[in-house]
Scaffold this motif. Structure first.
Motif, mmCIF file in Angstrom:
data_model
loop_
_atom_site.group_PDB
_atom_site.id
_atom_site.type_symbol
_atom_site.label_atom_id
_atom_site.label_comp_id
_atom_site.label_asym_id
_atom_site.label_seq_id
_atom_site.Cartn_x
_atom_site.Cartn_y
_atom_site.Cartn_z
ATOM 1 N N ASP A 109 0.858 -1.184 0.000
ATOM 2 C CA ASP A 109 0.000 0.000 0.000
ATOM 3 C C ASP A 109 0.895 1.236 0.000
ATOM 4 O OD1 ASP A 109 -1.825 1.994 0.436
ATOM 5 O OD2 ASP A 109 -2.411 1.349 2.437
ATOM 6 N N PRO A 110 0.779 2.114 -1.006
ATOM 7 C CA PRO A 110 1.618 3.318 -1.044
ATOM 8 C C PRO A 110 1.501 4.177 0.209
ATOM 9 C CG PRO A 110 0.555 2.993 -3.160
ATOM 10 C CD PRO A 110 -0.048 1.985 -2.220
ATOM 11 N N ALA A 111 0.321 4.227 0.822
ATOM 12 C CA ALA A 111 0.155 5.021 2.044
ATOM 13 C C ALA A 111 0.972 4.422 3.192
ATOM 14 C CB ALA A 111 -1.316 5.106 2.426
ATOM 15 N N LEU A 112 0.986 3.088 3.281
ATOM 16 C CA LEU A 112 1.792 2.433 4.309
ATOM 17 C C LEU A 112 3.273 2.689 4.058
ATOM 18 C CD1 LEU A 112 2.171 0.551 6.742
ATOM 19 C CD2 LEU A 112 2.075 -1.384 5.155
ATOM 20 N N LEU A 113 3.679 2.625 2.795
ATOM 21 C CA LEU A 113 5.074 2.902 2.461
ATOM 22 C C LEU A 113 5.452 4.320 2.889
ATOM 23 C CD1 LEU A 113 7.797 2.343 1.107
ATOM 24 C CD2 LEU A 113 6.771 3.079 -1.054
ATOM 25 N N ALA A 114 4.586 5.289 2.608
ATOM 26 C CA ALA A 114 4.877 6.681 2.964
ATOM 27 C C ALA A 114 5.035 6.835 4.470
ATOM 28 C CB ALA A 114 3.763 7.595 2.445
ATOM 29 N N THR A 115 4.184 6.156 5.226
ATOM 30 C CA THR A 115 4.305 6.201 6.684
ATOM 31 C C THR A 115 5.601 5.543 7.125
ATOM 32 O OG1 THR A 115 1.898 6.053 6.854
ATOM 33 C CG2 THR A 115 3.135 5.646 8.854
ATOM 34 N N TRP A 116 5.919 4.417 6.529
ATOM 35 C CA TRP A 116 7.129 3.673 6.902
ATOM 36 C C TRP A 116 8.383 4.476 6.592
ATOM 37 C CZ3 TRP A 116 5.620 -0.300 9.689
ATOM 38 C CH2 TRP A 116 6.567 -1.228 10.126
ATOM 39 N N ILE A 117 8.386 5.190 5.461
ATOM 40 C CA ILE A 117 9.538 6.020 5.107
ATOM 41 C C ILE A 117 9.745 7.109 6.151
ATOM 42 C CG2 ILE A 117 10.342 7.758 3.446
ATOM 43 C CD1 ILE A 117 9.234 5.956 1.225
ATOM 44 N N ALA A 118 8.651 7.652 6.665
ATOM 45 C CA ALA A 118 8.756 8.655 7.727
ATOM 46 C C ALA A 118 9.421 8.056 8.964
ATOM 47 C CB ALA A 118 7.377 9.211 8.070
ATOM 48 N N PHE A 119 9.044 6.835 9.308
ATOM 49 C CA PHE A 119 9.682 6.167 10.449
ATOM 50 C C PHE A 119 11.167 5.937 10.175
ATOM 51 C CE2 PHE A 119 5.304 4.115 11.133
ATOM 52 C CZ PHE A 119 4.917 5.096 12.021
#
Length: 201
Positions: A109-119
């Motif tokens: 999920d691109p949204a999950l990836l974006a959150t993970w990149i922030a982490f």
């Protein structure tokens, strides 16, 4: 004399619901705006709560981000568990399910990836997030090693194989989320299965 009525259940659940709403709002803000945009005000506004609740429940935005990282990791772990359970009892099927679940929703999920990149961006800046990252990835690899063990992979090889599989999954997952037109989820699954075939006799 009538018995004293106990407090309604929804009152007891309210604090947990509010905490969860802030965590989910934090994940959305991180996905949309990154760590630079993850302010107390932005997260509270996203959750529809007052900024004071962030301090009340978490003490500040740093603790909320850490709690959000743990929550998102828990969601990913639950999705992996579901995939393994659905695969049945065959050890190889369970291993393949664990490895390839990352190429399908809700993990791909691109949204999950974006959150993970922030982490990930915080790993070098915050020791607590770095420690959390290490613990979470160690947990993933430990589960992977257990599945490899069930498939008869020699114990002395399990750690390195788990590291290799983790790197392969991460790379395919990143590309699948960033550039889904480059290859399909089924191709990602085939690549992972072919690699697993080189490990398992």
């Amino acid at each position: 004399m009538s018995a004293v009525a106990s407090p309604p259940a929804f009152r007891r659940a309210e604090p947990d619901a509010r905490k969860l709403s802030l965590i989910e709002a934090c994940a959305r803000v991180l996905a949309r705006s990154g760590t630079a945009g993850a302010s107390v005000r932005a997260i509270a506004q996203e959750a529809g709560n007052s900024p004071g609740l962030v301090s009340h429940y978490f003490g500040g935005v740093d603790s909320l981000v850490a709690a959000t990282y743990a929550h998102v990791d828990g969601q990913v772990a639950a999705a992996l568990d579901d995939a393994v359970f659905a695969a049945g009892t065959n050890p190889r099927d369970r291993l393949e399910a664990f490895v390839t679940a990352s190429f399908a929703p809700p993990i791909a999920d691109p949204a999950l990836l974006a959150t993970w990149i922030a982490f990930w961006s915080l790993v070098t800046a915050r020791k607590d997030i770095a420690s959390q990252h290490d613990e979470q990835y160690a947990g993933y690899r430990a589960r992977l090693e257990a599945l490899l063990d069930d498939c008869g992979v020699p114990q002395h090889s399990q750690r390195r194989h788990a590291i290799a599989v983790t790197a392969l999954v991460d790379g395919l997952w990143l590309e699948l989320c960033l550039s889904p037109g480059c290859f399909t989820a089924e191709e990602a699954r085939d690549i992972a299965r072919n690699f697993l075939a080189t490990i398992i006799s």
